[in-house]
Write an enzyme that holds these catalytic residues in place. Structure first.
Site, short mmCIF file in Angstrom:
data_model
loop_
_atom_site.label_atom_id
_atom_site.label_comp_id
_atom_site.label_asym_id
_atom_site.label_seq_id
_atom_site.Cartn_x
_atom_site.Cartn_y
_atom_site.Cartn_z
CD GLU A 40 -2.73 1.24 2.53
OE1 GLU A 40 -3.80 1.86 2.45
OE2 GLU A 40 -2.37 0.65 3.57
CE LYS A 109 -7.63 1.62 3.16
NZ LYS A 109 -6.41 2.20 3.77
CB CYS A 150 -4.87 -1.18 4.30
SG CYS A 150 -4.09 -1.02 5.93
#
Length: 273
Positions: A40, A109, A150
């Site tokens: 990331e 994301k 994440c």
């Protein structure tokens, strides 16, 4: 097939990050990796003040270089994530390139990292970032792969939908921190792997104690049985894992949870295609 995770040391100099990332992708390809993932925020320090400064469009300079290296090496490159600018909004975005350099999918994301653990860590991605709104899978000759970034790993429903859609490997470029890392990093990966009988891989930046946000490191691959197959330390390195889809099929046969789900009682459903 062989999977490689690049635990990159991210510096404040974007061009250095790109050069080193591409060099490590080459190294992984030479070692037989067919799918390689970066961490990331691999081209930029992680932090709300950095996202606007380092953001670029896709396609743009960073993704152009990833496309080139994927084509030169003839492999799949999961481009960790970069701050993406599009129509005046910023996203935390992962671009994936095929062996011919084509952009296969772009995952923004979905779940923004807004947390407050008193005395430990407070962070608000939503101050600068907007969330994505689509599922992201891509096909390889080996298997279908599902993507999260994440914080997305904390939401079990996303992994379940990917499993429903035939994914056998889930990859989460991620930068957990020194509070959530020791508590939940491995636990979440093993949970997603066992719940869905899939391989789960997480690619973290290397730990930099001088950074404003200190990443946990420990890039990991977990099997569908919940075993940790490989785990990095905290420094810059590449970790490799041979993904055995025959083993995955055996596990699904031995414990046939998919055919035993009580769809008369419950369901996880996608509200978008």
């Amino acid at each position: 097939f062989r999977l490689a995770l690049i635990q990159l040391h991210v510096s404040p100099v974007k061009s250095d990050n790109l050069t080193r990332a591409c060099g490590l992708i080459w190294e992984a390809a030479k070692q037989g990796a067919k799918i390689v993932s970066l961490p990331e925020c691999f081209n930029s320090p992680y932090g709300t003040k950095y996202f606007p400064e380092y953001a670029e469009k896709i396609p743009g300079d960073s993704t152009h270089k990833l496309s080139e290296v994927a084509k030169e090496c003839g492999i799949y490159v999961i481009g960790g994530s970069i701050p993406e600018e599009d129509a005046g909004k910023l996203y935390n975005t992962c671009a994936v390139f095929g062996p011919d350099g084509t952009l296969l999918v772009k995952h923004r994301k979905l779940h923004l990292f807004d947390i407050d653990v008193p005395g430990k860590i407070t962070f608000q991605e939503s101050k600068t970032l907007s969330p994505g709104d689509s599922f992201s899978t891509f096909d390889t000759p080996y298997c279908r792969v599902g993507l999260g970034i994440c914080y997305d790993i904390r939401f079990a429903e996303l992994a379940q939908i990917y499993a429903q859609r035939g994914c056998q490997l889930l990859v989460y470029p991620a930068a957990f921190n020194l509070t959530t890392g020791p508590a939940h990093w491995e636990l979440l990966q093993r949970g997603r792997a066992v719940d869905n009988q899939v391989y789960v891989a997480t690619a973290s930046p290397a730990r930099d104690d001088k950074a404003s946000y200190v990443a946990w490191g420990h890039s990991t691959v977990v099997s569908p049985w919940g075993e940790v197959l490989v785990k990095a330390g905290t420094e810059e390195m590449i970790v490799y894992s041979d993904i055995d889809l025959k083993k995955l099929a055996e596990i699904r046969q031995q414990i046939p949870i998919f055919s035993q789900k009580r769809s008369d009682l419950y369901a996880v459903e996608a509200k978008k295609p």
